[in-house]
Write an enzyme that holds these catalytic residues in place. Structure first.
Site, short mmCIF file in Angstrom:
data_model
loop_
_atom_site.label_atom_id
_atom_site.label_comp_id
_atom_site.label_asym_id
_atom_site.label_seq_id
_atom_site.Cartn_x
_atom_site.Cartn_y
_atom_site.Cartn_z
CE LYS A 71 0.14 6.65 -1.99
NZ LYS A 71 -1.00 7.10 -1.17
N GLY A 111 0.83 -1.21 0.00
CA GLY A 111 0.00 0.00 0.00
C GLY A 111 0.86 1.25 0.00
CB SER A 112 0.10 4.61 1.37
OG SER A 112 -1.18 4.61 0.79
CB VAL A 113 4.69 1.87 3.43
CG1 VAL A 113 3.92 2.08 4.73
CG2 VAL A 113 4.53 0.46 2.94
#
Lengths: 481, 486
Positions: free
Chosen positions: B225, B221-223
């Site tokens: 990014k 997921g967003s980690v």
């Protein structure tokens, strides 16, 4: 040949010294097992060792009386191998729960085997007598091979192969004895007919093609081998029979074309049967894809056995774990089909090399007897039986080390199995008798009362002429007496 | 005829030579490979009953061998606090083989390693029982206990706590766990029954390569990014002041589907965003547009620099799976992969390594688990020093990302991880699992931001958004506090 005759000495004392060494190896291995496992050497051990020693000495004494020029290496080698086998089987017995007694059974069969060997040495004054039984041997071989299929006495399917018969409590593998009778048949047939096979037929360039009707025995042998494969599911025995035949027909004709033809036929048979028979296909799959999880875990025709054997041998490494200190019991059938893996684990590469060298020496001495033999029948018989031992070792050890697919053959003299032991002791005795004839000095004194020419079958006399120019002159010397 | 016999002999001699060759191959050349084969349990059977070395954490044994009183098998492996450390220790069974540290530091534990040769010879001469070396871990028992307790029973999740400057693993816990004693018992029937029961539990870490902090591959997921941000800054096309497009949803090229920003957050308030805002609020569309701009190879290269698809070095001693940056993506897949969805996966330890590299000025240290190996006479025979694993990015870029990650905790959606009086840097992630409404909820970060002492990565699998938020950032805060208070 001349070298042999120049040194025509009995060499029985050397045999005695080597025999003592051989007994030390076998009994020592047995003792090491107990010592390494912290067990005391019980009455059974001493009793068995003593019986083994006495029986071996009895064979030696029989040789002194009846075949004093026999090859002095053969008996010690066989006793050493047999002793090592008994020791390892004993060792595996201690690892099984409940404790088994294959070792005691093997020791008993050893004594019976030695007794039979003595019988052969005492009663077979001249190996050429066997030539009379050429066609009887053929019939006997056929009967022996068919026996395991006969309802009533067949032991049925044992571990995938139908090669056992059972009479009352006793079970027996007639195929082992058939090795001998088929050897006698081929030796007799080929020594009589080899000129025909050799000379008739068309040439195609450099290749001398055999006549079709001379191909008869080869086709019969091939069909018999395929028959063993189809009806008894015994790949090893099938290869062994055909291999013995090829080596004998090659020696009889000195034609490479025969050997090549035979090997081609063998490959065709093997390829066709691997297409047709699922159990052969599984064997080959278990060989090639041994480390595939699915093959490893397969209950029938899987590679568990061979892979466990490889693990054991790897565990043994260069010098082995020592008798009684490895885990050869983890390998299924360690005491019979896989005994080589057990030796590899506990005696290491060094020990296994020693065993292979013993076999190589045994085969070499058998071949030497064949070279020295003064008649074609003796040459063929000694050569065929020795080649059989060599081939059997190759098939078993190649299978265990994953050089070739694993087949269910016994390792001669080492593996547990009464039938195999008996047959191999008879083979050893036959080779001893032939080697005696080969190494015996040419008799220049008048024939003794029990050495009348009548003891020699009439048909063998002409055959002696066919042995080649060198042999011809020497046999004539004997005949001129 | 005699010549033919000699030829036949040559043929048979050649066969014997082949046999000698194949014996040599099996027993010497191929022996090591056969010995290390996963199905080969001979080594275990041979040393199974010996006095194996202890595994020590904080001066106390967590695994030891105890006398059985039986002559046939003199020692039994015993696991103290079995559930807490099962993921690290693995088990030592004569049926199932060994896993975890029991397997990887076996040479030291059995006393077979080269450094212990003299000890082994001494034991041999004095007729003593063979005794193995003891292995002390870098784990802090209090932090390990805390991390383990922060994963609720019945919840699948992992926590990895490391020192980003040395690579030392301070705590590594995951649930569900199990009791290795049940598998190490000499009662084979009981061991088999226990194994059959354990194998039915989803996500259990029986074999290091299929579960736990080092193995389970999860959508990050967003980690992820952080990878996009690093790649953007490294490309030279972007700098700290760049303005990124931030539409509420983004049409995916070549697809009718759209990539939205998370509806619950503050992303919708701006159609353009700075890096700081995009990271603080974890908006999706700015990072997807960076990925489409830079291309999949640039993102993949940066992912590999952080360790995706790479080895973790020789100090970890556990079977390790890093993560996957998928290959051959079309534009729509690239956009999703860049926000840690589609086929992008990572193990918890991989994310911890990435964050540790940012914390350590862009230099990734080899994760290490063994502090010392001591011979039976307590002499230290091995004490691994910290080693650099790889350079993931520049000090400048890591400093910049640290600054933005600090904002995530101070102003953004990672507020729960804050610790009073300490600057904490962090990043959260919520990876959707299909359309179930359940997610893998992540937190990864370090503290203090200006002088990082501790890195914490937490993942909770299959939770809803609220539960995820509760079980990640606040737990991280507790761990930061506990480590920094020491």
């Amino acid at each position: 040949m001349s070298a042999v005759e120049a040194a025509a000495r009995p060499r029985r004392n050397i045999e005695l010294v080597l025999l003592v060494l051989a007994l030390v190896v076998g009994i020592g291995a047995n003792a090491m097992t107990s010592i390494n496992q912290g067990l005391s050497l019980g009455n059974d051990f001493w009793m068995q060792s003593a019986i083994m020693a006495v029986a071996s000495l009895a064979v030696h004494i029989a040789l002194r009386f009846r075949a004093k020029y026999a090859d002095p290496l053969i008996l010690p080698i066989v006793v050493a191998l047999n002793g090592l086998g008994v020791a390892m089987i004993h060792r595996l017995d201690t690892a099984s729960t409940p404790v088994a007694d294959y070792g005691d059974v093997q020791a008993r069969w050893t004594v019976v085997g030695m007794a039979l060997a003595i019988g052969v040495i005492l009663f077979l004054k001249d190996h050429r007598m066997l030539r009379r039984f050429t066609y009887i041997s053929l019939i006997l071989s056929a009967v022996l091979l068919v026996l395991p299929l006969v309802p009533g006495i067949t032991a049925g399917d044992v571990n995938g192969a139908q090669v056992w018969i059972r009479i009352g409590p006793a079970s027996f593998q007639p195929g082992e004895v058939a090795k001998i009778t088929i050897g006698i048949f081929f030796a007799g047939y080929l020594s009589t007919n080899r000129d025909l096979i050799l000379l008739a037929g068309r040439r195609l360039g450099k290749l001398q093609l055999p006549r079709f009707r001379d191909l008869g025995p080869m086709i019969v042998a091939w069909l018999a081998s395929i028959g063993i494969l189809i009806f008894q599911h015994d790949l090893g025995m099938s290869i062994l029979f055909f291999g013995i035949f090829i080596s004998m027909i090659y020696v009889a004709t000195s034609r490479a074309s025969w050997a090549i033809l035979g090997i081609v036929l063998m490959f065709l048979g093997a390829m066709a049967s691997s297409e047709i028979f699922p159990h052969i296909r599984l064997r080959i799959d278990g060989w090639i894809n041994a480390f595939d999880p699915e093959v490893f875990g397969r209950q029938y025709g899987g590679s568990y056995q061979i892979v466990q054997g490889l693990f054991g041998m790897a565990n043994g490494g260069l010098i082995g774990t020592g008798m009684g200190q490895g885990r050869p019991d983890l390998v299924p059938f360690a005491h019979s089909d896989m005994i080589i893996a057990a030796f590899g684990e506990e005696l290491g590469l060094v020990g296994l090399f020693a065993i292979v060298v013993l076999y190589a020496l045994l085969v070499t001495r058998g071949m030497r007897a064949a070279i020295g033999a003064r008649d074609a029948f003796g040459k063929l018989l000694a050569c065929g039986l020795s080649a059989g031992i060599g081939l059997q070792c190759f098939v078993v050890m190649g299978g265990v080390t994953r050089l070739i697919p694993l087949t269910g053959l016994t390792t001669p003299f080492l593996a547990a199995g009464g039938s195999s032991l008996l047959a191999n002791w008879i083979i050893a005795a036959l080779i001893l008798v032939i080697s005696n004839a080969a190494r015996r000095p040419i008799d220049t004194t008048p024939l003794g009362p029990d050495e009348t020419p009548a003891a020699i079958p009439p048909s063998s006399a002409p055959s002696a002429h066919r042995g080649g120019p060198a042999e011809t002159t020497k046999t004539q010397v004997v005949k001129q007496q | 005829m005699n010549q033919a016999i000699r030829n036949a002999w040559v043929a048979i001699a050649a066969m014997f030579a082949l046999i000698l060759g194949s014996i040599s191959y099996v027993q010497v050349v191929g022996a090591d490979e056969l010995t290390s084969n996963q199905w080969n349990n001979r080594a275990i059977l041979q040393t199974f009953c010996q006095d194996r070395g202890t595994i020590v954490v904080g001066g106390q044994p967590i695994v030891q061998s105890v006398p059985t009183g039986s002559e046939s098998c003199k020692f039994q492996r015993q696991y103290l606090q079995p559930q807490l450390y099962a993921g690290l220790t693995g088990y030592y069974s004569n049926i199932f083989g060994s896993t975890g540290l029991e397997k990887s530091v076996n040479a030291a534990l059995t006393g077979q390693s080269d450094q212990l040769l003299l000890d082994r010879m001494k034991q041999l001469f004095l007729g003593q029982q063979p005794q193995g070396a003891s292995v002390e871990l870098t784990i802090d028992p209090a932090i390990q206990q805390l991390a383990y307790s922060l994963i609720p029973d019945g919840q699948r999740g992992s926590i990895v706590v490391t020192n980003p400057k040395t690579g030392a693993i301070i705590a590594m816990a995951s649930k569900p766990s199990y009791d290795p004693n049940q598998l190490a018992t000499h009662d084979q029937a009981a061991a088999q029954a226990a194994m059959a029961k354990l194998q039915g539990i989803q996500g259990i870490n029986l074999n290091q390569s299929v579960g736990g902090p080092t193995g389970a591959l999860l959508a990050p997921g967003s980690v992820f990014k952080l990878v996009d941000t690093t790649a953007a800054l490294a490309s030279g096309k972007y700098n700290k002041d760049s303005v990124l497009p931030n539409p509420a949803e983004m049409a995916l090229p070549g697809s009718s589907a759209k990539l939205p920003n998370y509806a619950g957050g503050n992303c919708y308030t701006q159609t353009q965003a700075s890096f700081a805002f995009a990271l603080e609020q974890s908006c999706n569309t700015p990072f997807a547009s960076i990925a489409l701009d830079l291309g999949q190879d640039a993102i993949g290269k940066q992912a590999a620099a952080y360790g995706f698809g790479q080895d973790a070095g020789n100090l970890l001693h556990l079977d390790y799976q890093s993560g996957v940056w998928p290959k051959n993506l079309d534009q729509s897949q690239l956009a999703q992969a860049s926000i840690g969805q589609f086929n992008t996966t990572a193990s918890p330890l991989q994310i911890a390594l990435m964050t540790s590299a940012i914390a350590n000025g862009g230099v990734q240290m080899k994760p290490s688990l063994v502090k010392t190996v001591r011979a039976p006479d307590l002499r230290v025979v091995d004490e691994p020093k910290p080693e650099v694993l790889r350079t993931s990015t520049t000090p400048d870029i890591s400093r910049q990302i640290t600054e933005w990650m600090t904002d995530v905790v101070s102003n953004g959606i990672g507020k729960g991880a804050a610790v009073p009086g300490v600057q904490v840097a962090g990043k959260t992630g919520t990876a959707e699992l299909g359309t179930s409404g359940l997610n893998n909820s992540w937190f990864t970060g370090f503290a203090p931001a200006d002088n990082p002492q501790v890195q914490v990565t937490i993942v909770m699998e299959g939770v809803d958004v609220a539960t995820g938020a509760k079980l990640t950032s606040p737990s991280a805060s507790k761990i930061f506090e506990a480590v920094l208070k020491k």
